[in-house]
Enzyme design. Structure first.
Site, PDB file in Angstrom:
ATOM      1  N   SER A 152       0.773  -1.170   0.026  1.00 34.02           N
ATOM      2  CA  SER A 152       0.166   0.162   0.166  1.00 34.02           C
ATOM      3  C   SER A 152       0.938   1.302   0.013  1.00 34.02           C
ATOM      4  O   SER A 152       2.056   1.450   0.542  1.00 34.02           O
ATOM      5  CB  SER A 152      -0.825  -0.059   1.430  1.00 34.02           C
ATOM      6  OG  SER A 152      -1.371   1.192   1.491  1.00 34.02           O
ATOM      7  N   TYR A 165      -0.838  -0.856   9.966  1.00 32.39           N
ATOM      8  CA  TYR A 165      -1.040  -0.936   8.579  1.00 32.39           C
ATOM      9  C   TYR A 165       0.053  -0.612   7.742  1.00 32.39           C
ATOM     10  O   TYR A 165       0.601  -1.637   6.757  1.00 32.39           O
ATOM     11  CB  TYR A 165      -2.387  -0.347   8.200  1.00 32.39           C
ATOM     12  CG  TYR A 165      -2.890  -0.555   6.708  1.00 32.39           C
ATOM     13  CD1 TYR A 165      -3.516  -1.737   6.168  1.00 32.39           C
ATOM     14  CD2 TYR A 165      -2.608   0.398   5.545  1.00 32.39           C
ATOM     15  CE1 TYR A 165      -3.831  -2.042   5.084  1.00 32.39           C
ATOM     16  CE2 TYR A 165      -2.990   0.010   4.349  1.00 32.39           C
ATOM     17  CZ  TYR A 165      -3.759  -0.988   4.159  1.00 32.39           C
ATOM     18  OH  TYR A 165      -4.173  -1.247   2.768  1.00 32.39           O
ATOM     19  N   LYS A 169       2.322  -3.350   5.773  1.00 35.58           N
ATOM     20  CA  LYS A 169       2.156  -3.359   4.295  1.00 35.58           C
ATOM     21  C   LYS A 169       3.866  -2.925   3.814  1.00 35.58           C
ATOM     22  O   LYS A 169       3.618  -3.572   2.677  1.00 35.58           O
ATOM     23  CB  LYS A 169       1.137  -2.081   3.712  1.00 35.58           C
ATOM     24  CG  LYS A 169      -0.052  -2.512   3.921  1.00 35.58           C
ATOM     25  CD  LYS A 169      -0.436  -3.709   3.397  1.00 35.58           C
ATOM     26  CE  LYS A 169      -1.848  -3.767   2.815  1.00 35.58           C
ATOM     27  NZ  LYS A 169      -2.141  -5.276   2.158  1.00 35.58           N
TER      28      LYS A 169
HETATM   29  P1  NAI Z   1     -12.029  -5.345   1.273  1.00 37.69           P
HETATM   30  O1  NAI Z   1     -12.312  -5.032   2.642  1.00 37.69           O
HETATM   31  O2  NAI Z   1     -13.123  -5.100   0.156  1.00 37.69           O
HETATM   32  O3  NAI Z   1     -11.322  -6.664   1.076  1.00 37.69           O
HETATM   33  C1  NAI Z   1     -10.566  -7.353   2.016  1.00 37.69           C
HETATM   34  C2  NAI Z   1     -11.215  -8.812   2.159  1.00 37.69           C
HETATM   35  O4  NAI Z   1     -10.016  -9.778   2.656  1.00 37.69           O
HETATM   36  C3  NAI Z   1     -12.581  -9.202   2.570  1.00 37.69           C
HETATM   37  O5  NAI Z   1     -13.224  -9.607   1.658  1.00 37.69           O
HETATM   38  C4  NAI Z   1     -12.308  -9.830   4.034  1.00 37.69           C
HETATM   39  O6  NAI Z   1     -13.470 -10.562   4.190  1.00 37.69           O
HETATM   40  C5  NAI Z   1     -10.935 -10.623   3.565  1.00 37.69           C
HETATM   41  N1  NAI Z   1     -10.269 -10.876   4.863  1.00 37.69           N
HETATM   42  C6  NAI Z   1     -10.085 -10.087   5.994  1.00 37.69           C
HETATM   43  N2  NAI Z   1      -9.355 -10.662   6.973  1.00 37.69           N
HETATM   44  C7  NAI Z   1      -9.256 -12.101   6.240  1.00 37.69           C
HETATM   45  C8  NAI Z   1      -8.635 -13.173   6.921  1.00 37.69           C
HETATM   46  N3  NAI Z   1      -7.843 -13.250   7.986  1.00 37.69           N
HETATM   47  N4  NAI Z   1      -8.558 -14.440   5.984  1.00 37.69           N
HETATM   48  C9  NAI Z   1      -9.179 -14.522   4.776  1.00 37.69           C
HETATM   49  N5  NAI Z   1      -9.778 -13.286   4.358  1.00 37.69           N
HETATM   50  C10 NAI Z   1      -9.786 -12.047   5.029  1.00 37.69           C
HETATM   51  O7  NAI Z   1     -10.620  -4.550   0.743  1.00 37.69           O
HETATM   52  P2  NAI Z   1      -9.869  -4.120  -0.588  1.00 37.69           P
HETATM   53  O8  NAI Z   1      -9.858  -2.716  -0.716  1.00 37.69           O
HETATM   54  O9  NAI Z   1     -10.284  -4.948  -1.616  1.00 37.69           O
HETATM   55  O10 NAI Z   1      -8.454  -4.639   0.144  1.00 37.69           O
HETATM   56  C11 NAI Z   1      -7.821  -5.658  -0.672  1.00 37.69           C
HETATM   57  C12 NAI Z   1      -6.361  -5.564  -0.242  1.00 37.69           C
HETATM   58  O11 NAI Z   1      -5.701  -4.432  -1.028  1.00 37.69           O
HETATM   59  C13 NAI Z   1      -5.922  -5.316   1.052  1.00 37.69           C
HETATM   60  O12 NAI Z   1      -4.674  -6.105   1.368  1.00 37.69           O
HETATM   61  C14 NAI Z   1      -5.988  -4.114   1.423  1.00 37.69           C
HETATM   62  O13 NAI Z   1      -4.998  -3.639   2.386  1.00 37.69           O
HETATM   63  C15 NAI Z   1      -4.980  -3.627  -0.010  1.00 37.69           C
HETATM   64  N6  NAI Z   1      -5.253  -2.227  -0.349  1.00 37.69           N
HETATM   65  C16 NAI Z   1      -6.469  -1.595  -0.704  1.00 37.69           C
HETATM   66  C17 NAI Z   1      -6.240  -0.288  -1.164  1.00 37.69           C
HETATM   67  C18 NAI Z   1      -7.453   0.282  -1.651  1.00 37.69           C
HETATM   68  O14 NAI Z   1      -7.442   1.528  -2.115  1.00 37.69           O
HETATM   69  N7  NAI Z   1      -8.714  -0.313  -1.659  1.00 37.69           N
HETATM   70  C19 NAI Z   1      -5.142   0.528  -1.055  1.00 37.69           C
HETATM   71  C20 NAI Z   1      -3.843  -0.229  -0.745  1.00 37.69           C
HETATM   72  C21 NAI Z   1      -3.897  -1.667  -0.239  1.00 37.69           C
END
Ligand code: NAI
Length: 301
Positions: A152, A165, A169
């Site tokens: 990130s 975080y 990251k």
């Molecule tokens: P999101 O919250 O929509 O998706 C994250 C998913 O991970 C969720 O479906 C959740 O149920 C699942 N999850 C959480 N803990 C878990 C675990 N222990 N085991 C299995 N599944 C688990 O968020 P998003 O935005 O799609 O994030 C995806 C990745 O991208 C994350 O690693 C986030 O940190 C990273 N990210 C996202 C950014 C953004 O702009 N949306 C920016 C930088 C990084």
């Protein structure tokens, strides 16, 4: 030349929604057999069930693709072992692992309970290490593997309220910096993706009218490229709204100042020279840093 994954098996963690779901659909559309992992909890990591993962599997199969659901937590050793076993039992190989699962527990450092720091490190860093460690021997045996970790801009550059975080990251970038070296001879390549997308994780940070522009689907091409046959090794791609860049740690030209009692003062006096990034270079491994340092010593120039 189109990028295809026919005959390849991909595990995507946290693929029940947001970016992971978009990645899963795109891998499946390009022929991969996909394991849709998701714990199905809330944004802060509480709760969970496999309904989210199953819904994405239903979308993939409805579109003619192949997928199975897995509801394990990426932090749970037995759950991760089960996910890998389930994949091997079903398809007998694992070519791609996209570590995407994540949660948030934002607070300023002064207010951050150590438990919230620990949990975020557990999910993002150890929740990347554990699946990667579980698939690594399989990829080594196959002589093929593609690992994608999700970093990130908060880790690369910082973000108010995200010490936990950000630390986790940047930790995954540290992980691939060495995995890129250890996987090289077995054709295992490890890379990082720094996404920017409108998801439930960021919905309160983006203006509502940017949802379409910053769709998760606009990030997935970077995950596809990093998991492809011709992927690079050990790089960080930033991706958002269809815009892509590479991020890298750079080092200024080393300056030899000696080891006298007033060296600290010499650092201060030479700070503009030491911090001059105009001729900065990237290093491919720690040893290259040491070589650069040694080359500055008296008698070596
Ligand atoms: P999101 O919250 O929509 O998706 C994250 C998913 O991970 C969720 O479906 C959740 O149920 C699942 N999850 C959480 N803990 C878990 C675990 N222990 N085991 C299995 N599944 C688990 O968020 P998003 O935005 O799609 O994030 C995806 C990745 O991208 C994350 O690693 C986030 O940190 C990273 N990210 C996202 C950014 C953004 O702009 N949306 C920016 C930088 C990084």
């Amino acid at each position: 030349m189109s990028i295809r994954f026919d005959g390849k098996v991909a595990i995507i963690t946290g693929a029940g929604g947001g970016l992971g779901r978009a990645h899963a659909l795109e891998f499946a559309r390009r022929g991969a057999k996909v394991v849709v992992n998701d714990l199905g909890g809330a944004r802060d990591g509480t709760g969970g069930n496999s309904a989210a993962a199953e819904a994405v599997v239903a979308e993939i199969t409805a579109a003619g693709g192949e997928a199975i659901a897995n509801g394990s937590s990426v932090t749970d050793d037995a759950g991760v072992a089960n996910m890998v076993q389930q994949t091997m039992d079903k398809w007998g190989r694992i070519d791609i692992l996209v570590n995407n699962a994540g949660i948030l527990r934002d607070k300023t450092f002064i207010k951050m309970p150590i438990e919230d720091f620990q949990l975020v490190v557990d999910v993002h860093l150890m929740g990347t290490v554990k699946p990667t460690k579980a698939v690594w021997p399989i990829m080594k045996e196959q002589g093929y593997g593609r690992i994608v970790v999700t970093t990130s801009s908060s880790g690369l550059y910082g973000n108010f309220g995200q010490t936990n975080y950000g630390a986790a990251k940047l930790g995954v970038v540290g992980l691939i910096n060495t995995l890129k070296l250890e996987g090289q001879k077995d054709n295992i390549r490890s890379n990082a993706l720094a996404p920017t997308a409108f998801t439930r994780m960021t919905a309160d940070l983006f203006p509502a009218d940017t949802e379409e522009l910053f769709s998760p689907e606009a990030v997935s091409p970077a995950a596809i490229f990093l998991a492809s046959e011709d992927a690079p090794n050990g790089i960080v791609i930033c991706a958002g709204a269809g815009v892509f860049s590479m991020a890298q740690v750079m080092e200024s030209q080393p300056v030899a100042l000696g080891r006298e009692p007033d060296t600290a003062e010499k650092i201060a006096a030479n700070w503009s020279k030491i911090s001059d990034m105009s001729k900065a270079e990237a290093r491919n491994l720690g040893g290259e840093h040491l070589t650069g340092l040694v080359n500055q010593l008296p008698g070596r120039k």
